[in-house]
Design a protein around this motif. Structure first.
Motif, mmCIF file in Angstrom:
data_model
loop_
_atom_site.group_PDB
_atom_site.id
_atom_site.type_symbol
_atom_site.label_atom_id
_atom_site.label_comp_id
_atom_site.label_asym_id
_atom_site.label_seq_id
_atom_site.Cartn_x
_atom_site.Cartn_y
_atom_site.Cartn_z
ATOM 1 N N ASP A 1 16.511 16.012 82.821
ATOM 2 C CA ASP A 1 17.038 15.539 81.545
ATOM 3 C C ASP A 1 16.340 16.218 80.371
ATOM 4 O OD1 ASP A 1 18.585 13.443 79.913
ATOM 5 O OD2 ASP A 1 16.519 13.069 79.300
ATOM 6 N N LEU A 2 15.021 16.373 80.445
ATOM 7 C CA LEU A 2 14.280 17.015 79.367
ATOM 8 C C LEU A 2 14.683 18.479 79.209
ATOM 9 C CD1 LEU A 2 10.685 15.584 80.002
ATOM 10 C CD2 LEU A 2 12.386 14.787 78.346
ATOM 11 N N ARG A 3 14.879 19.157 80.327
ATOM 12 C CA ARG A 3 15.279 20.568 80.269
ATOM 13 C C ARG A 3 16.646 20.727 79.614
ATOM 14 N NH1 ARG A 3 14.225 20.382 86.154
ATOM 15 N NH2 ARG A 3 11.968 20.583 86.441
ATOM 16 N N ILE A 4 17.581 19.871 80.025
ATOM 17 C CA ILE A 4 18.954 19.978 79.521
ATOM 18 C C ILE A 4 19.056 19.508 78.082
ATOM 19 C CG2 ILE A 4 21.316 19.123 79.798
ATOM 20 C CD1 ILE A 4 20.751 18.968 82.820
ATOM 21 N N ARG A 5 18.452 18.358 77.795
ATOM 22 C CA ARG A 5 18.600 17.731 76.478
ATOM 23 C C ARG A 5 17.800 18.448 75.396
ATOM 24 N NH1 ARG A 5 20.336 12.541 75.623
ATOM 25 N NH2 ARG A 5 19.992 12.098 77.832
ATOM 26 N N HIS A 6 16.601 18.917 75.740
ATOM 27 C CA HIS A 6 15.709 19.469 74.725
ATOM 28 C C HIS A 6 15.332 20.928 74.956
ATOM 29 C CE1 HIS A 6 15.254 15.476 73.010
ATOM 30 N NE2 HIS A 6 14.981 15.007 74.213
ATOM 31 N N GLY A 7 15.714 21.490 76.084
ATOM 32 C CA GLY A 7 15.421 22.901 76.351
ATOM 33 C C GLY A 7 13.953 23.199 76.544
ATOM 34 N N VAL A 8 13.167 22.204 77.006
ATOM 35 C CA VAL A 8 11.740 22.429 77.203
ATOM 36 C C VAL A 8 11.448 22.753 78.662
ATOM 37 C CG1 VAL A 8 11.121 20.892 75.304
ATOM 38 C CG2 VAL A 8 11.274 19.980 77.633
ATOM 39 N N ASP A 9 10.277 23.297 78.890
ATOM 40 C CA ASP A 9 9.801 23.560 80.249
ATOM 41 C C ASP A 9 9.187 22.268 80.770
ATOM 42 O OD1 ASP A 9 8.680 24.442 82.577
ATOM 43 O OD2 ASP A 9 7.478 26.033 81.683
ATOM 44 N N ALA A 10 9.799 21.679 81.780
ATOM 45 C CA ALA A 10 9.305 20.419 82.345
ATOM 46 C C ALA A 10 9.092 20.583 83.838
ATOM 47 C CB ALA A 10 10.282 19.281 82.064
ATOM 48 N N GLU A 11 7.895 20.206 84.314
ATOM 49 C CA GLU A 11 7.555 20.310 85.728
ATOM 50 C C GLU A 11 7.111 18.957 86.267
ATOM 51 O OE1 GLU A 11 4.862 23.362 86.895
ATOM 52 O OE2 GLU A 11 5.486 24.741 85.298
#
Length: 249
Positions: free
Chosen positions: A48-58
């Motif tokens: 969700d973070l990657r799609i919604r905000h375009g951040v690198d999330a692991e």
């Protein structure tokens, strides 16, 4: 694109942990490492973070009750981090006081997660931050740690220990320019407090996350969430012990 900083959220599958990750992604665009036991839930949040905000999330597995794994966890986490690191510890469990009194071993499990596990992993991560010569540490305690109330003194004891540890950690890390923030929230509207008598007064996780982020970015040493708990707890700490022992709350 490389991110300017990395936020490591331990206990990220909790309601507040999940909300904090979203606040960080929306406001800072930092790289986010989500740590906890429920890897499926964490991966859903990361996606969700990657799609919604375009951040690198692991996602990295983390169990506060398994301190023998914390050195490896700290090493893996810092290796994956980019730029300055902000470490946020939110892992906690809160069995009901009456359950602890019937089954005292629950107290040991709670202390392992809320205090011993926090100490071990944060000491490992503190060593790593010192080598990097920078970063921040955020520890989520509780107003319950300010005084031993009759209705939750076992949980409060674990948080009181965490508060003392955090205060000492802040003193140790300050000379290296590493700020430590202790958050003392009142009741939070999460699965941990669902069904408890006080839960009707609980703070929404999203609002709590916003307050945690603001306190961290402002470099606060200690912050009550919401702020009204500061004067409330000051008044409670001033109640003489002889009177406090007779109060039924």
């Amino acid at each position: 694109m490389r991110q300017a900083e990395t936020w490591v959220i331990l206990g990220a599958s909790s309601g507040v942990g999940r909300a904090l990750a979203r606040e960080v992604a929306a406001r800072l665009s930092a790289k986010i490492i989500l740590a906890g036991r429920d890897l499926h839930d964490l991966e859903d949040t990361a996606t969700d973070l990657r799609i919604r905000h375009g951040v690198d999330a692991e996602v990295i597995g983390f169990d506060a009750a398994a301190p023998d794994t914390h050195a490896e966890f700290a090493a893996r986490t810092t290796q994956r981090a980019e730029g300055p690191i902000t470490v946020c510890f939110l892992s906690a469990i809160m069995p009901a006081q009456d359950a602890v009194e019937v089954q005292p071993t629950l107290a040991a499990e709670m202390v392992m997660v809320n205090l011993a596990g926090a100490m071990v992993v944060l000491l490992h991560l503190a060593n790593a931050l010192e080598k990097r010569r920078g970063g921040r540490v955020v520890v989520v305690g509780s107003v319950a740690g300010d005084r031993g109330r009759r209705k939750n003194f076992a949980y409060g004891a674990s948080k009181a220990g965490l508060h003392a540890f955090t205060e000492g950690l802040a003193a140790r890390l300050r000379p290296q320019g590493i700020l430590v923030t202790l958050i003392k929230p009142g009741p939070l509207d999460t699965s941990m407090t669902w069904g408890l008598p006080e839960s009707g007064l609980a703070l929404d996780p999203r609002r709590a996350a916003g307050a945690i982020l603001r306190a961290t970015l402002r470099g606060r040493g200690t912050a009550y969430v919401p702020a009204i708990w500061g004067p409330i707890m000051t008044a409670i700490r001033m109640i003489p012990a002889a009177i406090f022992r007779r109060l039924r709350f």
